[in-house]
Design a protein around this motif. Structure first.
Motif, mmCIF file in Angstrom:
data_model
loop_
_atom_site.group_PDB
_atom_site.id
_atom_site.type_symbol
_atom_site.label_atom_id
_atom_site.label_comp_id
_atom_site.label_asym_id
_atom_site.label_seq_id
_atom_site.Cartn_x
_atom_site.Cartn_y
_atom_site.Cartn_z
ATOM 1 N N LEU A 219 1.199 -1.159 0.041
ATOM 2 C CA LEU A 219 -0.075 0.089 0.148
ATOM 3 C C LEU A 219 0.994 0.765 0.264
ATOM 4 O O LEU A 219 0.947 2.046 -0.816
ATOM 5 C CB LEU A 219 -1.162 -0.177 1.384
ATOM 6 N N GLU A 220 2.145 1.267 0.613
ATOM 7 C CA GLU A 220 2.747 1.922 0.750
ATOM 8 C C GLU A 220 3.500 2.727 -0.778
ATOM 9 O O GLU A 220 2.966 3.786 -0.991
ATOM 10 C CB GLU A 220 3.879 2.289 1.643
ATOM 11 N N ARG A 221 3.642 1.327 -1.720
ATOM 12 C CA ARG A 221 3.947 1.378 -3.002
ATOM 13 C C ARG A 221 3.645 2.181 -3.797
ATOM 14 O O ARG A 221 3.285 2.990 -4.406
ATOM 15 C CB ARG A 221 4.890 0.429 -3.375
ATOM 16 N N ILE A 222 1.864 1.812 -3.429
ATOM 17 C CA ILE A 222 0.890 2.601 -3.905
ATOM 18 C C ILE A 222 0.455 3.488 -3.859
ATOM 19 O O ILE A 222 0.555 4.768 -4.826
ATOM 20 C CB ILE A 222 -0.200 1.865 -3.965
ATOM 21 N N ALA A 234 -6.988 11.291 -7.524
ATOM 22 C CA ALA A 234 -5.638 9.983 -6.411
ATOM 23 C C ALA A 234 -5.509 11.553 -5.473
ATOM 24 O O ALA A 234 -5.136 9.453 -5.136
ATOM 25 C CB ALA A 234 -4.158 10.963 -7.944
ATOM 26 N N ARG A 235 -5.760 12.152 -4.877
ATOM 27 C CA ARG A 235 -5.439 12.357 -3.912
ATOM 28 C C ARG A 235 -6.380 11.287 -3.109
ATOM 29 O O ARG A 235 -6.307 11.160 -1.441
ATOM 30 C CB ARG A 235 -6.083 14.011 -3.539
ATOM 31 N N GLU A 236 -8.411 11.512 -2.971
ATOM 32 C CA GLU A 236 -8.986 10.902 -2.799
ATOM 33 C C GLU A 236 -8.289 9.397 -2.328
ATOM 34 O O GLU A 236 -8.568 9.093 -0.876
ATOM 35 C CB GLU A 236 -10.072 11.285 -3.316
ATOM 36 N N LYS A 237 -7.651 8.879 -3.846
ATOM 37 C CA LYS A 237 -7.217 7.143 -3.680
ATOM 38 C C LYS A 237 -6.338 7.113 -1.776
ATOM 39 O O LYS A 237 -6.473 6.057 -1.529
ATOM 40 C CB LYS A 237 -7.688 6.784 -4.797
ATOM 41 N N GLU A 238 -5.255 8.322 -2.089
ATOM 42 C CA GLU A 238 -4.360 7.982 -1.457
ATOM 43 C C GLU A 238 -4.538 8.493 0.229
ATOM 44 O O GLU A 238 -4.494 7.862 1.069
ATOM 45 C CB GLU A 238 -3.277 8.865 -1.812
ATOM 46 N N ALA A 239 -5.725 9.417 0.340
ATOM 47 C CA ALA A 239 -6.280 9.495 1.297
ATOM 48 C C ALA A 239 -6.959 8.055 2.446
ATOM 49 O O ALA A 239 -6.774 7.585 3.428
ATOM 50 C CB ALA A 239 -7.264 10.413 1.709
ATOM 51 N N ALA A 240 -7.842 7.242 1.349
ATOM 52 C CA ALA A 240 -8.548 6.367 1.762
ATOM 53 C C ALA A 240 -7.037 5.495 1.835
ATOM 54 O O ALA A 240 -7.457 4.533 3.024
ATOM 55 C CB ALA A 240 -9.352 5.591 0.826
ATOM 56 N N PHE A 241 -6.291 5.135 1.180
ATOM 57 C CA PHE A 241 -5.409 4.247 1.382
ATOM 58 C C PHE A 241 -4.276 4.552 2.969
ATOM 59 O O PHE A 241 -4.643 3.703 3.279
ATOM 60 C CB PHE A 241 -4.269 4.002 0.712
ATOM 61 N N ARG A 242 -4.537 5.390 3.153
ATOM 62 C CA ARG A 242 -3.541 6.149 4.088
ATOM 63 C C ARG A 242 -4.269 6.086 5.692
ATOM 64 O O ARG A 242 -3.853 5.075 6.434
ATOM 65 C CB ARG A 242 -3.329 7.649 4.138
ATOM 66 N N GLN A 243 -5.655 5.879 5.186
ATOM 67 C CA GLN A 243 -6.976 5.631 6.017
ATOM 68 C C GLN A 243 -6.899 3.981 6.524
ATOM 69 O O GLN A 243 -6.626 2.854 7.839
ATOM 70 C CB GLN A 243 -8.201 5.592 6.246
ATOM 71 N N GLU A 244 -6.635 3.287 5.618
ATOM 72 C CA GLU A 244 -6.603 2.192 6.218
ATOM 73 C C GLU A 244 -5.408 1.331 6.375
ATOM 74 O O GLU A 244 -5.643 0.656 7.308
ATOM 75 C CB GLU A 244 -7.166 1.181 4.292
ATOM 76 N N MET A 245 -4.212 1.831 5.998
ATOM 77 C CA MET A 245 -2.623 1.363 6.083
ATOM 78 C C MET A 245 -3.004 1.989 8.047
ATOM 79 O O MET A 245 -2.187 1.065 8.479
ATOM 80 C CB MET A 245 -2.116 2.550 6.052
ATOM 81 N N ASN A 246 -3.571 2.580 8.427
ATOM 82 C CA ASN A 246 -3.186 3.286 9.880
ATOM 83 C C ASN A 246 -4.008 1.772 10.534
ATOM 84 O O ASN A 246 -3.580 2.214 11.934
ATOM 85 C CB ASN A 246 -3.962 4.528 9.966
ATOM 86 N N LEU A 247 -5.125 2.079 9.995
ATOM 87 C CA LEU A 247 -6.277 1.324 10.851
ATOM 88 C C LEU A 247 -5.279 -0.456 11.043
ATOM 89 O O LEU A 247 -4.993 -1.052 12.464
ATOM 90 C CB LEU A 247 -7.346 1.040 10.200
ATOM 91 N N ILE A 248 -4.940 -0.782 9.924
ATOM 92 C CA ILE A 248 -3.892 -2.096 9.853
ATOM 93 C C ILE A 248 -2.668 -2.070 10.835
ATOM 94 O O ILE A 248 -2.747 -3.135 11.947
ATOM 95 C CB ILE A 248 -3.212 -2.688 8.671
ATOM 96 N N GLY A 249 -2.370 -1.174 10.951
ATOM 97 C CA GLY A 249 -0.712 -0.915 11.837
ATOM 98 C C GLY A 249 -1.556 -0.725 13.155
ATOM 99 O O GLY A 249 -0.760 -1.236 14.094
ATOM 100 N N GLU A 250 -2.745 -0.033 13.637
ATOM 101 C CA GLU A 250 -3.131 0.102 14.526
ATOM 102 C C GLU A 250 -3.665 -1.939 15.403
ATOM 103 O O GLU A 250 -3.193 -1.849 16.633
ATOM 104 C CB GLU A 250 -4.261 0.657 14.957
ATOM 105 N N VAL A 251 -4.096 -2.012 14.584
ATOM 106 C CA VAL A 251 -4.610 -3.466 14.323
ATOM 107 C C VAL A 251 -2.787 -4.734 15.076
ATOM 108 O O VAL A 251 -3.514 -5.036 15.650
ATOM 109 C CB VAL A 251 -4.997 -4.533 14.211
ATOM 110 N N LEU A 252 -2.218 -4.147 14.435
ATOM 111 C CA LEU A 252 -0.793 -5.374 14.424
ATOM 112 C C LEU A 252 0.118 -4.313 15.712
ATOM 113 O O LEU A 252 0.374 -5.364 16.464
ATOM 114 C CB LEU A 252 -0.107 -4.988 12.730
#
Length: 263
Positions: A219-222, A234-252
């Protein structure tokens, strides 16, 4: 009869989840290694191996004959569950394809009445596990077990579900994300459990952490690629990916027994 065949770690994990005594149908069976092993080992009295592609189907016919099992393993040529008749099998296994295709095959089987008497599903999607978990819930199969493993540099998940009268209540409890120490809405929590696995998250392993660390890196590469574009989309998609990444990181970070290793 030939010596007992040896399965890969992935196929062995599937075989080990099949209820002994079941009549099995392996859909997309390739060379029919799984059905041959299950019958050779005495775990299953009979099997159906369904395969669409002509080359693997012919290899399966030969392999079953060479194993001396042509009288108890029926190798059928056809697409998905078209090879089955209602009542042919107690257990259906499907492995080695994407979750989207797997869900479509399962739904076609459901709509065609092929799964009415099937008691058990053992499924190994290569990607799109969330789609398979959603299908199981929608069609009232109760998830019993989830296995995650790494073999030859790839990470696989195997899902084991049974048809159960209490499937709705079972799944409602299973997909309740309140066991995670995170503030999540019901829909966000459910989406997370569909993606990461409700049982895998309850008993986390180093392999689970590694899978999602790799997903974060992807996701970071994307996101990096999206920085090359100046469009609002592209900005909106990046923001959505960043939100997903933050959640995954919190879970881990909050998993009870396994912490992500530093990368």
């Amino acid at each position: 009869m030939l010596d007992m065949i040896k399965l890969s770690k992935r196929l062995q994990s599937i075989a080990d989840l099949v209820t002994p005594g079941s009549r099995i149908a392996d859909i997309g069976s390739d060379h029919a290694l799984l059905p041959v092993y299950l019958v050779q080992s005495g775990r299953c009295p009979s099997a159906i191996a369904g395969e669409l592609n002509k080359g693997p189907w012919q290899a399966a016919v030969r392999g079953v004959a060479e194993a001396g099992l042509a009288n108890v393993i029926d190798v059928r040529h056809g697409d998905g569950m078209s090879v089955l008749n209602a009542g042919d099998a107690d257990t259906v296994t499907i492995a080695g394809m994407g979750g989207s295709l797997m869900s479509m095959i399962l739904e076609a089987g459901w709509q065609g009445g092929k799964l009415q008497q099937v008691k058990e599903l053992v499924l190994q999607p290569n990607v799109g596990e969330d789609l398979v978990r959603r299908w199981l819930v929608e069609r009232r199969f109760a998830l019993q077990n989830e296995i995650i493993m790494e073999e030859d540099g790839r990470i696989y998940e195997v899902l084991h579900a049974i048809k159960a009268a209490n499937a709705d209540s079972h799944n409602e409890a299973l997909y309740d994300s309140s066991f995670l120490p995170l503030k999540l809405t019901e829909s966000a929590g459910r989406k997370l459990l569909y993606a990461m696995g409700p049982l895998l998250l309850r008993e986390p392993s180093a392999c689970l952490v590694r899978k999602w660390q790799l997903e974060l890196a992807k996701l970071e590469r994307i996101c990096g690629q999206m920085l090359q574009s100046d469009t609002s989309e592209a900005r909106e998609k990046e923001a959505a990916f960043r939100q997903e990444m933050n959640l995954i990181g919190e879970v881990l970070a909050c998993l009870p027994t396994v912490k992500p290793s530093s990368s």
